[in-house]
Design an enzyme around this catalytic site. Sequence first.
Site, mmCIF file in Angstrom:
data_model
loop_
_atom_site.group_PDB
_atom_site.id
_atom_site.type_symbol
_atom_site.label_atom_id
_atom_site.label_comp_id
_atom_site.label_asym_id
_atom_site.label_seq_id
_atom_site.Cartn_x
_atom_site.Cartn_y
_atom_site.Cartn_z
ATOM 1 N N ASP A 92 63.366 67.130 2.724
ATOM 2 C CA ASP A 92 64.581 66.635 3.616
ATOM 3 C C ASP A 92 65.610 67.658 3.625
ATOM 4 O O ASP A 92 65.639 68.537 2.715
ATOM 5 C CB ASP A 92 64.771 65.341 3.192
ATOM 6 C CG ASP A 92 65.550 65.415 1.599
ATOM 7 O OD1 ASP A 92 64.722 65.995 0.795
ATOM 8 O OD2 ASP A 92 66.748 64.866 1.514
ATOM 9 N N GLU A 156 65.554 64.081 -1.488
ATOM 10 C CA GLU A 156 66.598 64.796 -2.419
ATOM 11 C C GLU A 156 67.935 64.878 -1.868
ATOM 12 O O GLU A 156 68.948 64.589 -2.936
ATOM 13 C CB GLU A 156 66.009 66.216 -2.474
ATOM 14 C CG GLU A 156 66.611 66.806 -4.107
ATOM 15 C CD GLU A 156 67.793 67.359 -3.788
ATOM 16 O OE1 GLU A 156 68.691 67.907 -4.700
ATOM 17 O OE2 GLU A 156 68.063 67.960 -2.656
#
Length: 451
Positions: A92, A156
């Site tokens: 991500d 994250e």
Amino acid sequence: MSSHPVAGTVASLMPRAKEELAELVAFRSVADFDQFPRSESEGAARWIADALTAEGFQDVALLDTPDGTQSVYGCLPGPPGAKTVLLYAHYDVQPPLDEAGWTTPPFELTERDGRWYGRGAADCKGGVIMHLLALRALKANGGVPVHVKVIAEGSEEMGTGGLERYAEEHPELLEADTIVIGDAGNFRVGLPTVTSTLRGMTLVRVSVDTLAGNLHSGQFGGAAPDALAALIRALDSLRAEDGSTTVDGLTADTSWDGLQYDEQQFRRDAKVLDGVELIGSGTVADRIWARPAVTVLGIDCPPVVGATPSVQASARALVSLRVPPGVDAAEATKLLQAHLEAHTPWGARVSTEQIGQGQAFRADTSSPAYQAMADAMAVAYPGQEMQYAGQGGSIPLCNTLAALYPRAEILLIGLSEPEAQIHAVNESVSPEELERLSVAEALFLRNYAAS
């Protein structure tokens, strides 16, 4: 670059690595599904799962984590009795911010001035490619001498803790003798560095109310209490005159005794405007690695365009506090909330809400894994000795893994050196760093297997 056979293999794989990073960067995998399609993150997860399967990984799975995102897992068996190493990265990315501020499209990997530009190129899709390069180089030079687990996180950057909670519910899944977190970076390009400490963090939303509704500033201004002004006073109390963070009861004078950060170099790295002073006291390393740092991330108030002559009845802000190693993040949160409540003037009604939190991290640099990495980096970076640095950012998963596996050694390396400008516009990765760190990781796995 080293003349080691592993280095030669990695060099030959770099064109493929660039193609793969371009494919991965093309996914707009921001784990905020109010802004970006879930399908983009799911596509990136499937890409990684397919890549692991192609490399012979077993038990490859898309893990549905409690925050509604997916993490990718796979296991590559090594020789019988071998040690187990967990390799971590996340796919991500941060939102691109102002896409007009990018010189080239943020989700299109573009080579310019010897660097590869694109959102996630360094943080941390490049880390996924680094792990693949290291493993491919070992397979081409005698095989992978350890059991390898790979975990690629899907949220994250959002800090929603999905993988942390999943790991706590399935503690056997990520168990390993050593964990390599590929989400840090060298102190500067060409200087091999492991990150030995991370600051923790807390996010607090503070709301101030003073009136039943906005009032005409001409009719009531001067006596009616302004909520926005009260909030500004409270936020200003979080800094001393020199800009140092001052939260009542929170220690702010710790020193950093490792690698130092030259002040002029920091000014260049941070792109501080001419004539503007740095804030805080002590060395730069003290300020960014060893001491608390407060940042106002956002304020809800009327924009300048369209503003009316009104006394504001309500105002709100999101405040981040970075917490140094040795300070409990939960205690720091309480101190921050108490400070804001105590320093809001005029009896204004104030409320605080914790939005997120992560503990600081300190590695045991005396462990055998660190020696194995130092030896590997000496080959990948000829003539350079591995350095130990702190990092001002937070990776809450590190503490979760340290708590779950107290005997595991945890190392932090990665591609996010200062020139990478992670989280900003025009993020980029140095292909030379990707190449050298892939060599270092491959040789680390070989050294660690023999230790």
